[in-house]
Scaffold this motif. Structure first.
Motif, PDB file in Angstrom:
ATOM      1  N   ASN A  58     -26.414 -35.461  17.194  1.00 13.55           N
ATOM      2  CA  ASN A  58     -25.234 -35.586  16.248  1.00 13.55           C
ATOM      3  C   ASN A  58     -25.967 -36.915  15.200  1.00 13.55           C
ATOM      4  O   ASN A  58     -25.212 -38.006  15.001  1.00 13.55           O
ATOM      5  N   ALA A  99     -28.153 -40.644  21.047  1.00 10.57           N
ATOM      6  CA  ALA A  99     -26.715 -39.841  20.327  1.00 10.57           C
ATOM      7  C   ALA A  99     -26.130 -41.069  20.105  1.00 10.57           C
ATOM      8  O   ALA A  99     -25.048 -40.963  19.316  1.00 10.57           O
ATOM      9  N   GLN A 113     -25.880 -36.863  10.873  1.00 14.73           N
ATOM     10  CA  GLN A 113     -24.901 -37.386  10.159  1.00 14.73           C
ATOM     11  C   GLN A 113     -24.939 -37.435   8.868  1.00 14.73           C
ATOM     12  O   GLN A 113     -24.923 -37.276   7.799  1.00 14.73           O
TER      13      GLN A 113
END
Ligand code: HEC
Ligand code: HEC
Length: 177
Positions: free
Chosen positions: A52, A103, A54
């Motif tokens: 995860n 996450a 970003q």
């Protein structure tokens, strides 16, 4: 396609800073990380690949993510649980400490940290990188200096210039800077 906000060169700089911080803190007698040259670190197998990311480059290994995380935690004087929430399915880990689900995005501090990463990339890429400088980049520690809230800078008294001459305007315009 929008992948990571960090350009490869910035990612390398962030990673290099992380390695430096970890090395400086925990490996005083050694100058090199202890893994085989070019090969995985000994405990890499225990660190699952991130799922995860970003703002950091999505192809970082689990080991690389951990090094960056340790450098953030030291720069802010905090621990992993400042930004990471307990795993609701396995709340207790070894030693009775809550097991964190890295996450998960439930803690606001994690998203603040993502904003901070983008801010640091902007500062270095669009400002510090455009001046003639000694190669010093802004990092989390530049402002935070071991504190979650960056300490207010109070100039030492000996650097004060004394009272302004009579009738002089205030020293600094009220820009908030
Ligand atoms: C200042 C906040 C902060 C601290 C402290 C912090 N992290 Fe993170 N962590 C983040 C953010 C933000 C991300 C997501 C980065 C992104 O989106 O690219 C992340 C991602 C991760 C991931 C990847 C999760 C996934 O699957 O995507 C792991 C693993 C992780 N952190 C472990 C740690 C560990 C271990 C510590 C303590 C040594 C720690 N973190 C401390 C903010 C923090
Ligand atoms: C240019 C200065 C600066 C830099 C660089 C910087 N920060 Fe911050 N950060 C701040 C300020 C100012 C605040 C607001 C603190 C407050 O209001 O108490 C803040 C707040 C935060 C918070 C929220 C703290 C809280 O109490 O909830 C986190 C988490 C954080 N920063 C993480 C980071 C990380 C991670 C980095 C590096 C990727 C970073 N910061 C780089 C200035 C900076």
């Amino acid at each position: 396609m929008k992948t990571a906000f960090l350009s490869p060169s910035v990612a390398v700089a962030v990673f290099a800073a992380a390695v430096f911080a970890v090395t400086a803190v925990s490996q005083a007698p050694q100058s090199q990380p202890s893994g085989p040259p070019g090969g995985p670190m000994p405990h890499e197998m225990q660190m699952p690949a991130p799922t995860n990311l970003q703002v950091l480059p999505k192809d970082l290994t689990g080991e690389q993510v951990h090094r960056i995380m340790h450098s953030w935690a030291s720069a802010l004087g905090t621990h992993c649980d400042t930004c990471h929430a307990p795993d609701p399915n396995a709340p207790v880990g070894p030693g009775g400490h809550p097991r964190l689900d890295y996450a998960l995005d439930t803690k606001p501090e994690k998203n603040t940290a993502r904003l901070m990463v983008k801010m640091v990339e902007d500062i270095n890429g669009n400002y510090i990188g455009k001046i003639d400088n000694a190669g010093i980049k802004v990092s989390c520690g530049t402002c935070h200096r071991g504190h979650l809230s960056p300490p207010i800078f109070i100039p030492p008294p000996e650097h004060h210039m004394g009272p302004p001459p009579q009738g002089a305007p205030p020293a600094a315009p009220a820009t908030g800077l």
